[in-house]
Design a protein around this motif. Structure first.
Motif, PDB file in Angstrom:
ATOM      1  N   ALA A  44       0.839  -1.206   0.000  1.00 13.24           N
ATOM      2  CA  ALA A  44       0.000   0.000   0.000  1.00 13.24           C
ATOM      3  C   ALA A  44       0.870   1.250   0.000  1.00 13.24           C
ATOM      4  O   ALA A  44       1.978   1.254   0.551  1.00 13.24           O
ATOM      5  CB  ALA A  44      -0.915   0.009   1.225  1.00 13.24           C
ATOM      6  N   ASP A  45       0.367   2.297  -0.628  1.00 11.00           N
ATOM      7  CA  ASP A  45       1.095   3.567  -0.655  1.00 11.00           C
ATOM      8  C   ASP A  45       0.866   4.371   0.613  1.00 11.00           C
ATOM      9  O   ASP A  45       1.630   5.299   0.910  1.00 11.00           O
ATOM     10  CB  ASP A  45       0.652   4.404  -1.856  1.00 11.00           C
ATOM     11  N   GLY A  46      -0.197   4.051   1.349  1.00 10.84           N
ATOM     12  CA  GLY A  46      -0.502   4.774   2.573  1.00 10.84           C
ATOM     13  C   GLY A  46      -1.679   4.138   3.287  1.00 10.84           C
ATOM     14  O   GLY A  46      -2.310   3.195   2.783  1.00 10.84           O
ATOM     15  N   LEU A  47      -1.963   4.641   4.481  1.00 14.05           N
ATOM     16  CA  LEU A  47      -3.083   4.154   5.295  1.00 14.05           C
ATOM     17  C   LEU A  47      -4.080   5.288   5.510  1.00 14.05           C
ATOM     18  O   LEU A  47      -3.695   6.440   5.743  1.00 14.05           O
ATOM     19  CB  LEU A  47      -2.587   3.654   6.647  1.00 14.05           C
ATOM     20  N   HIS A  48      -5.342   4.933   5.455  1.00 12.64           N
ATOM     21  CA  HIS A  48      -6.423   5.886   5.685  1.00 12.64           C
ATOM     22  C   HIS A  48      -7.187   5.394   6.919  1.00 12.64           C
ATOM     23  O   HIS A  48      -7.982   4.467   6.840  1.00 12.64           O
ATOM     24  CB  HIS A  48      -7.340   5.946   4.465  1.00 12.64           C
ATOM     25  N   ILE A  49      -6.898   5.998   8.061  1.00 10.67           N
ATOM     26  CA  ILE A  49      -7.486   5.554   9.325  1.00 10.67           C
ATOM     27  C   ILE A  49      -8.690   6.417   9.672  1.00 10.67           C
ATOM     28  O   ILE A  49      -8.593   7.649   9.716  1.00 10.67           O
ATOM     29  CB  ILE A  49      -6.449   5.610  10.469  1.00 10.67           C
ATOM     30  N   VAL A  50      -9.812   5.758   9.915  1.00 10.35           N
ATOM     31  CA  VAL A  50     -11.050   6.457  10.257  1.00 10.35           C
ATOM     32  C   VAL A  50     -11.483   6.061  11.670  1.00 10.35           C
ATOM     33  O   VAL A  50     -11.712   4.882  11.955  1.00 10.35           O
ATOM     34  CB  VAL A  50     -12.184   6.122   9.267  1.00 10.35           C
ATOM     35  N   LEU A  75       4.465   3.756   6.595  1.00 12.19           N
ATOM     36  CA  LEU A  75       3.589   4.342   5.582  1.00 12.19           C
ATOM     37  C   LEU A  75       3.054   5.703   6.023  1.00 12.19           C
ATOM     38  O   LEU A  75       2.841   5.929   7.215  1.00 12.19           O
ATOM     39  CB  LEU A  75       2.393   3.416   5.327  1.00 12.19           C
ATOM     40  N   PRO A  76       2.832   6.606   5.064  1.00 13.46           N
ATOM     41  CA  PRO A  76       2.124   7.841   5.412  1.00 13.46           C
ATOM     42  C   PRO A  76       0.700   7.515   5.850  1.00 13.46           C
ATOM     43  O   PRO A  76       0.059   6.613   5.288  1.00 13.46           O
ATOM     44  CB  PRO A  76       2.141   8.645   4.104  1.00 13.46           C
ATOM     45  N   ILE A  77       0.234   8.240   6.834  1.00 11.54           N
ATOM     46  CA  ILE A  77      -1.101   7.990   7.392  1.00 11.54           C
ATOM     47  C   ILE A  77      -1.936   9.255   7.312  1.00 11.54           C
ATOM     48  O   ILE A  77      -1.473  10.341   7.674  1.00 11.54           O
ATOM     49  CB  ILE A  77      -1.002   7.561   8.872  1.00 11.54           C
ATOM     50  N   GLN A  78      -3.162   9.107   6.847  1.00  9.45           N
ATOM     51  CA  GLN A  78      -4.128  10.191   7.000  1.00  9.45           C
ATOM     52  C   GLN A  78      -5.218   9.701   7.948  1.00  9.45           C
ATOM     53  O   GLN A  78      -5.678   8.566   7.859  1.00  9.45           O
ATOM     54  CB  GLN A  78      -4.677  10.672   5.663  1.00  9.45           C
ATOM     55  N   TYR A  79      -5.578  10.591   8.874  1.00 11.14           N
ATOM     56  CA  TYR A  79      -6.435  10.197   9.990  1.00 11.14           C
ATOM     57  C   TYR A  79      -7.617  11.150  10.096  1.00 11.14           C
ATOM     58  O   TYR A  79      -7.445  12.378  10.051  1.00 11.14           O
ATOM     59  CB  TYR A  79      -5.614  10.241  11.282  1.00 11.14           C
ATOM     60  N   GLY A  80      -8.805  10.588  10.239  1.00 14.99           N
ATOM     61  CA  GLY A  80      -9.986  11.423  10.394  1.00 14.99           C
ATOM     62  C   GLY A  80     -11.009  10.788  11.313  1.00 14.99           C
ATOM     63  O   GLY A  80     -10.925   9.609  11.668  1.00 14.99           O
ATOM     64  N   ALA A  92      -3.632  14.851  16.540  1.00 15.32           N
ATOM     65  CA  ALA A  92      -3.544  13.809  15.514  1.00 15.32           C
ATOM     66  C   ALA A  92      -2.196  13.861  14.805  1.00 15.32           C
ATOM     67  O   ALA A  92      -1.559  12.827  14.571  1.00 15.32           O
ATOM     68  CB  ALA A  92      -4.689  13.960  14.514  1.00 15.32           C
ATOM     69  N   ILE A  93      -1.743  15.055  14.492  1.00 16.93           N
ATOM     70  CA  ILE A  93      -0.449  15.202  13.828  1.00 16.93           C
ATOM     71  C   ILE A  93       0.685  14.805  14.770  1.00 16.93           C
ATOM     72  O   ILE A  93       1.634  14.111  14.369  1.00 16.93           O
ATOM     73  CB  ILE A  93      -0.279  16.643  13.310  1.00 16.93           C
ATOM     74  N   GLU A  94       0.583  15.209  16.018  1.00 18.94           N
ATOM     75  CA  GLU A  94       1.607  14.845  17.010  1.00 18.94           C
ATOM     76  C   GLU A  94       1.689  13.328  17.198  1.00 18.94           C
ATOM     77  O   GLU A  94       2.753  12.781  17.483  1.00 18.94           O
ATOM     78  CB  GLU A  94       1.285  15.506  18.358  1.00 18.94           C
ATOM     79  N   ASN A  95       0.559  12.642  17.012  1.00 19.97           N
ATOM     80  CA  ASN A  95       0.513  11.193  17.197  1.00 19.97           C
ATOM     81  C   ASN A  95       0.830  10.420  15.918  1.00 19.97           C
ATOM     82  O   ASN A  95       0.696   9.196  15.895  1.00 19.97           O
ATOM     83  CB  ASN A  95      -0.842  10.768  17.751  1.00 19.97           C
ATOM     84  N   GLY A  96       1.245  11.132  14.871  1.00 20.93           N
ATOM     85  CA  GLY A  96       1.779  10.430  13.721  1.00 20.93           C
ATOM     86  C   GLY A  96       1.053  10.589  12.403  1.00 20.93           C
ATOM     87  O   GLY A  96       1.466   9.994  11.398  1.00 20.93           O
ATOM     88  N   ALA A  97      -0.024  11.372  12.372  1.00 16.03           N
ATOM     89  CA  ALA A  97      -0.736  11.552  11.111  1.00 16.03           C
ATOM     90  C   ALA A  97       0.031  12.499  10.197  1.00 16.03           C
ATOM     91  O   ALA A  97       0.381  13.608  10.603  1.00 16.03           O
ATOM     92  CB  ALA A  97      -2.140  12.100  11.370  1.00 16.03           C
ATOM     93  N   GLN A  98       0.295  12.060   8.985  1.00 16.89           N
ATOM     94  CA  GLN A  98       0.912  12.950   8.001  1.00 16.89           C
ATOM     95  C   GLN A  98      -0.122  13.975   7.524  1.00 16.89           C
ATOM     96  O   GLN A  98       0.194  15.129   7.291  1.00 16.89           O
ATOM     97  CB  GLN A  98       1.437  12.157   6.805  1.00 16.89           C
ATOM     98  N   ARG A  99      -1.361  13.488   7.368  1.00 18.58           N
ATOM     99  CA  ARG A  99      -2.465  14.358   6.984  1.00 18.58           C
ATOM    100  C   ARG A  99      -3.649  14.111   7.900  1.00 18.58           C
ATOM    101  O   ARG A  99      -3.814  13.022   8.449  1.00 18.58           O
ATOM    102  CB  ARG A  99      -2.906  14.095   5.535  1.00 18.58           C
ATOM    103  N   VAL A 100      -4.469  15.139   8.051  1.00 22.22           N
ATOM    104  CA  VAL A 100      -5.710  15.002   8.816  1.00 22.22           C
ATOM    105  C   VAL A 100      -6.891  15.140   7.854  1.00 22.22           C
ATOM    106  O   VAL A 100      -6.854  15.924   6.905  1.00 22.22           O
ATOM    107  CB  VAL A 100      -5.811  16.055   9.937  1.00 22.22           C
TER     108      VAL A 100
END
Length: 239
Positions: A44-50, A75-80, A92-100
């Motif tokens: 995978a190119d990244g993770l999308h965590i919901v 992997l880069p992570i985007q979290y929402g 969220a960013i402090e805990n490792g999310a590259q994007r929110v």
């Protein structure tokens, strides 16, 4: 086209909903980290965590899980899910999310996007466009907003979004195919990179999305968990 694997969390478990409904919940794993590592190993190119609890309750609940995954994968992570204050976005960013990934707050307060963009940079912000028959939904897809999709996109562009995430709620979790026409229209009418999400059920769906010139990425969920498609296969056809 980037391939991101979705990890939807509810009460610490990896789940999938059908059309965003809690009563249509399926549990796939009780170990989110193991799931994340599986998708990383598959390419995978990244993770999308919901954070589904966060989305429903308006406050992130899975930041510790995010941190664990960020520390033990590459992997880069985007979290929402429930990111409706500046403090929660920063956490969220402090805990490792590259994007929110931000949705509901943008509908009630468009100036919030300007503040966050100014603080962390637009490249770290994914604006969620969750639509049903062209109407934007909010609060975990439980309420209709007053915005039509076209109007909302223009506001997001002006206010500092870096990416758009388009989900047709009617296709999400159905494996019946993504909204190709809606995705294509959004890509053609927005200068921002777009992620497609919802309904991707087979390799042919991915191939149809790849035909959309300029589409940045796709988020796969249920099709991966039910082994309808594999990330390796997608990578092979992509060359």
């Amino acid at each position: 086209m980037k391939i991101y694997a979705a990890i939807d969390l509810y009460k610490g478990q990896v789940v999938r909903l059908r059309q965003g409904k809690l009563e249509a919940l399926t549990v796939y794993s009780s170990d989110p980290l193991q799931t994340a590592q599986l998708w990383e190993d598959q390419g995978a190119d990244g993770l999308h965590i919901v954070d589904l609890e966060g989305a429903f309750e308006g406050k992130p609940k899975q930041l510790s899980v995010l941190e664990k995954i960020a520390q033990q994968t590459h992997l880069p992570i985007q979290y929402g899910g429930g990111l409706r204050t500046e403090e929660d976005v920063f956490k969220a960013i402090e805990n490792g999310a590259q994007r929110v990934v931000i949705g509901s707050r943008l509908l009630t307060d468009p100036s919030f996007l300007e503040k966050i963009s100014g603080a962390v940079g637009s490249e770290r912000i994914v604006a969620a466009i969750d639509a049903k028959d062209g109407q934007i939904l909010m609060e975990g897809w439980t309420k209709e907003s007053t915005y039509r999709m076209e109007t909302f996109v223009k506001i997001l562009e002006k206010s500092g979004a870096g990416f758009l995430l388009y989900t047709n709620v009617l296709t999400d979790g159905t494996l019946e195919g993504p909204d190709i026409q809606g995705t294509k229209k959004l890509v053609e009418n927005s200068a921002l990179p777009v992620f497609a999400s919802g309904g991707i059920g087979c390799l042919r769906d991915v191939e149809e999305l790849q035909k959309i010139k300029g589409l940045y990425g796709a988020i796969l969920g249920k099709s991966l968990y039910e082994k309808k498609i594999s990330i390796q296969t997608i990578k092979n056809i992509s060359g």
